[in-house]
Design a protein around this motif. Structure first.
Motif, PDB file in Angstrom:
ATOM      1  N   LEU A   1      -0.074  -2.646   6.583  1.00  0.00           N
ATOM      2  CA  LEU A   1       1.327  -2.240   6.596  1.00  0.00           C
ATOM      3  C   LEU A   1       1.994  -2.505   5.249  1.00  0.00           C
ATOM      4  O   LEU A   1       2.826  -1.714   4.780  1.00  0.00           O
ATOM      5  N   LEU A   2       1.634  -3.631   4.625  1.00  0.00           N
ATOM      6  CA  LEU A   2       2.216  -3.944   3.326  1.00  0.00           C
ATOM      7  C   LEU A   2       1.779  -2.932   2.267  1.00  0.00           C
ATOM      8  O   LEU A   2       2.575  -2.528   1.417  1.00  0.00           O
ATOM      9  N   ARG A   3       0.525  -2.496   2.330  1.00  0.00           N
ATOM     10  CA  ARG A   3       0.061  -1.490   1.374  1.00  0.00           C
ATOM     11  C   ARG A   3       0.806  -0.174   1.566  1.00  0.00           C
ATOM     12  O   ARG A   3       1.193   0.484   0.589  1.00  0.00           O
ATOM     13  N   PHE A   4       0.998   0.217   2.818  1.00  0.00           N
ATOM     14  CA  PHE A   4       1.731   1.454   3.099  1.00  0.00           C
ATOM     15  C   PHE A   4       3.160   1.356   2.563  1.00  0.00           C
ATOM     16  O   PHE A   4       3.670   2.301   1.937  1.00  0.00           O
ATOM     17  N   ALA A   5       3.799   0.215   2.811  1.00  0.00           N
ATOM     18  CA  ALA A   5       5.168   0.025   2.333  1.00  0.00           C
ATOM     19  C   ALA A   5       5.226   0.061   0.809  1.00  0.00           C
ATOM     20  O   ALA A   5       6.134   0.667   0.221  1.00  0.00           O
TER      21      ALA A   5
ATOM     22  N   GLU B   1      -1.681  -4.411  -4.054  1.00  0.00           N
ATOM     23  CA  GLU B   1      -2.648  -5.492  -3.906  1.00  0.00           C
ATOM     24  C   GLU B   1      -2.036  -6.874  -4.086  1.00  0.00           C
ATOM     25  O   GLU B   1      -2.750  -7.881  -4.003  1.00  0.00           O
ATOM     26  N   TYR B   2      -0.714  -6.950  -4.323  1.00  0.00           N
ATOM     27  CA  TYR B   2      -0.080  -8.250  -4.538  1.00  0.00           C
ATOM     28  C   TYR B   2       0.626  -8.786  -3.292  1.00  0.00           C
ATOM     29  O   TYR B   2       0.634  -9.977  -3.034  1.00  0.00           O
ATOM     30  N   LEU B   3       1.246  -7.898  -2.529  1.00  0.00           N
ATOM     31  CA  LEU B   3       2.188  -8.341  -1.518  1.00  0.00           C
ATOM     32  C   LEU B   3       1.568  -9.232  -0.459  1.00  0.00           C
ATOM     33  O   LEU B   3       2.215 -10.172   0.026  1.00  0.00           O
ATOM     34  N   HIS B   4       0.320  -8.972  -0.061  1.00  0.00           N
ATOM     35  CA  HIS B   4      -0.247  -9.748   1.035  1.00  0.00           C
ATOM     36  C   HIS B   4      -0.448 -11.214   0.680  1.00  0.00           C
ATOM     37  O   HIS B   4      -0.570 -12.064   1.567  1.00  0.00           O
ATOM     38  N   HIS B   5      -0.452 -11.531  -0.624  1.00  0.00           N
ATOM     39  CA  HIS B   5      -0.543 -12.930  -1.027  1.00  0.00           C
ATOM     40  C   HIS B   5       0.755 -13.676  -0.735  1.00  0.00           C
ATOM     41  O   HIS B   5       0.751 -14.896  -0.572  1.00  0.00           O
TER      42      HIS B   5
END
Length: 383
Positions: free
Chosen positions: A133-137, A120-124
């Protein structure tokens, strides 16, 4: 017993990981565990016994943090670990790979703590890549790293369930960071209020934490604007710093919050932060991605009830409904909870007593004892 903690972040960089490492390394001493910390050199830290600093360079767009040199980190970990019984990895970057490689080469038990909910952090921070895609990664990366460990510590049962859903099969141990109760009970209310010119009877709410987008502080400001419209004398203190500070100050200006919000920046944890907790009447927390929510426990140890969203790791603390109000994640509902709290003196008194009682179950000594036992079991198994 000697344990090497390896991390890509540590004091004087202030965040939950740094605080967790520092809390455990100090309390583990009373359990017969000598902790050596290997962490970045920032340039403004004091030399400390059993703290090894490794050179790195500031990260682009995030000068507070450091990217460790792989060669320097690996060599430093290898040298330090030769005299240790286990390696405890605290972060998933250069420190992780160096710690794991050295542990396997020296046949030492290796464990890690999963501090950050990366899904839940990366998309920021990488907004150009689709969030799906970021959640999958993040899930794939986390599963791979955790399954390479002998044990993984998670700070809450919600993170245990989440990692299990990723396919992590390494034993998971729920072991939150404890709170030094005496430290946060010793704050001086009047001293802090006088320093910042806050009237003794003014109702004050407090947020403490990294001022980052994932902390959902924008939601808090929206709710605060609605509460202040009904009770103009309210004051919100925001203690911390981070990449969202400029945007949040602009939002506060747009909402015409004026002097009803004070951005305090970082506070010294020895005296200023306990005083800040003591100066407030309630702790407000709106993050939806916490793996634990350590600041909630610090606040309760200072006798502060909480108004907070009960989601992810904070549910372990807030789920019983003691010492807190947990409105739904709607700004109007959160504002109403703030107004209810400040209008009901018996409620405030009851929640304060519940908060103090709840904090006793989360002392740093109790959780250090459990971690020491885990170290001992892993070392015995490896032998």
């Amino acid at each position: 017993m000697r344990v090497l903690m390896v991390s890509d972040v540590f004091l004087p960089r202030i965040n939950g990981v740094s605080i967790s490492i520092d809390t455990f390394r100090r309390t583990l001493e009373s359990q017969g565990v000598e902790v050596i910390v290997l962490a970045p050199r920032y340039g403004n830290e004091n030399d400390e016994a059993r703290v090894i600093r490794v050179e790195g360079r500031p990260l682009f767009g995030d000068p507070e943090d450091r990217l460790l040199s792989w060669k320097a980190t690996y060599r430093a970990v290898l040298d330090a670990a030769r005299n240790c019984d286990a390696i405890h990895i605290q972060t998933p970057f250069v420190a992780h790979f160096a710690g794991l490689r050295v542990a396997r080469s020296l046949n030492l038990p290796v464990l890690s703590t999963y501090h950050t909910f990366f899904e839940e952090y990366l998309h920021h921070y990488v907004p150009l890549i689709p969030a799906r895609l970021l959640r999958f990664a993040a899930r794939t990366f986390s599963r791979s790293q955790c399954n390479a460990m002998d044990a993984v510590i998670v700070p809450s049962s919600s993170m245990q369930h989440r990692l299990t859903s990723y396919g992590v099969c390494t034993p998971l141990h729920v072991m939150p960071t404890g709170v030094p109760l005496k430290k946060f009970a010793a704050g001086q209310r009047d001293r802090f209020r006088q320093r910042y010119g806050i009237a003794s009877d003014r109702p004050v709410a407090l947020f403490v934490g990294r001022v980052a987008h994932e902390k959902n502080i924008g939601f808090l400001l929206d709710a605060w604007a609605q509460a202040r419209a009904r009770q103009p004398n309210l004051l919100l203190l925001i203690a911390g710093d981070g990449p969202a500070l400029g945007a949040l100050k602009e939002q506060a200006h747009t909402l015409s919050l004026g002097e009803s919000v004070i951005f305090l920046g970082y506070l010294d944890s020895t005296e200023e932060l306990p005083d800040c907790y003591a100066a407030a009447d309630v702790f407000v927390f709106t993050s939806r991605t916490e793996t634990q929510g350590l600041v909630l426990l610090e606040a309760m140890a200072a006798g502060l009830p909480a108004i907070a969203l009960s989601e992810m790791g904070t549910t372990d603390i807030l789920g019983a409904g003691l010492g807190c109000l947990t409105p739904p994640a709607e700004a109007a509902a959160f504002a109403q909870a703030i107004l209810r709290f400040f209008s009901d003196a018996p409620l405030r008194a009851r929640l304060r007593q519940e908060a103090l009682a709840l904090a006793l179950d989360w002392s740093d000594d109790a959780w250090a004892r459990r971690l020491a036992n885990l170290y001992q079991a892993l070392i015995a198994k490896q032998r």
